[in-house]
Design an enzyme around this catalytic site. Structure first.
Site, short mmCIF file in Angstrom:
data_model
loop_
_atom_site.label_atom_id
_atom_site.label_comp_id
_atom_site.label_asym_id
_atom_site.label_seq_id
_atom_site.Cartn_x
_atom_site.Cartn_y
_atom_site.Cartn_z
CG HIS A 193 -2.83 2.55 -1.79
ND1 HIS A 193 -2.83 2.56 -0.42
CD2 HIS A 193 -3.93 1.82 -2.15
CE1 HIS A 193 -3.87 1.87 0.04
NE2 HIS A 193 -4.55 1.41 -0.99
CB VAL B 115 4.84 -2.00 16.72
CG1 VAL B 115 6.22 -2.03 16.07
CG2 VAL B 115 3.96 -0.96 16.05
CD GLN C 75 -2.37 -1.27 2.78
OE1 GLN C 75 -3.39 -0.64 3.08
NE2 GLN C 75 -1.74 -2.03 3.64
#
Ligand code: OAD
Length: 249
Positions: free
Chosen positions: A119, A214, A101
């Site tokens: 994208h 994360v 993306q």
């Protein structure tokens, strides 16, 4: 990180794999993720207010300058160990498809041979009236890029809010997701459609889902393995654990 044996043997024999990356995959290269704040002059704007066809129509100079600032900000940015680990993985898994993306071009810079850039790519522009894509351009008197063929405005070759994704790329991404045995979701918040639907397309066909992030995302409860941490650390460790090789710079 200590990886479960089941994960290691799954990856050691995988033939078809799809990997989807988001802004988190570039975070360790020094790029801000999409949902972080902007700095300086641009902090007064939300990206959603700038990255749209309506915004460009209203004020092409403002949008052109914002992209020029973003391009400048990523000049000198280099791929991180996570990008390189994906190149190595692509050499081990015969049916490997990389989908991103990100518009920063860092996967290609790291050496990934084929990347589905869902994208678009911030380093390219295209004419607002047509679809010819270019990597360099001339700017008109007010600083906005002009199409050499028709003199119309150039715009960045990226997908804006409210726009459709390039159809062929989206189809290829879904095809790879449906075909894969393992789907790897890396550094994406998994909330922006249609990319967020790709791991579900894979899962519905029986693929195992591995997520590296994360923090947990809406996808996390649907995964087979959630590897919590930075992709620039976990991906090289995973490659070493599965293929028993260290990645050299
Ligand atoms: P986001 O900014 O929404 O999410 C980044 C994700 O990366 C978050 O889930 C973070 O927890 C995670 N993250 C941050 N640092 C990380 C690290 N070092 N290692 C692993 N994970 C880390 O970015 P995207 O999911 O890419 O679309 O956003 C998707 C799309 O939203 C963008 O492509 C953009 C935006 O609308 C368009 O411009 C069309």
């Amino acid at each position: 990180m200590k990886f479960p044996n089941e994960l290691i043997s799954l990856l050691a024999s995988v033939q078809w794999m799809a990997a989807l990356t988001g802004a988190g995959a570039s975070q360790e290269s020094g790029l801000r993720t999409f949902r972080d704040g902007q700095s300086g002059l641009w902090s007064q704007y939300k990206p959603e207010e700038l990255a749209s066809p309506e915004a460009f129509q209203r004020n092409p100079k403002l949008i052109w300058d914002w992209y020029a600032w973003r391009r400048e900000a990523i000049k000198g940015v280099r791929p991180n160990p996570g990008h390189y680990a994906l190149v190595q993985i692509s050499r081990k898994v015969p049916g490997f498809t990389l989908i991103t993306q990100n518009v920063d071009g860092l996967h290609a810079m790291a050496g990934s041979p084929e990347v589905i850039e869902l994208h678009g790519n911030i380093h390219r522009v295209r004419c607002v009236r047509g679809d010819g894509v270019a990597g360099d351009w001339e700017e008109g008197p007010d600083g906005i890029g002009l199409c050499p063929k028709c003199g119309g405005f150039l715009r960045p070759d990226v997908v804006w809010f409210g726009e459709e994704l390039p159809r062929a790329y989206l189809a290829a991404a879904f095809e790879a997701s449906r075909k894969c045995e393992v789907f790897l979701s890396i550094g994406t918040s998994s909330i922006v459609q249609p990319a967020a639907a790709l791991p579900y397309a894979a899962r519905n066909r029986g693929a195992r889902i591995i997520e590296i992030n994360v923090e947990p995302t809406p996808l996390t409860p649907k995964t087979d393995h959630f590897l919590q941490g930075k992709s620039g650390e976990i991906l090289p460790e995973l490659f070493a654990a599965v293929w028993n090789r260290q990645i050299r710079g």
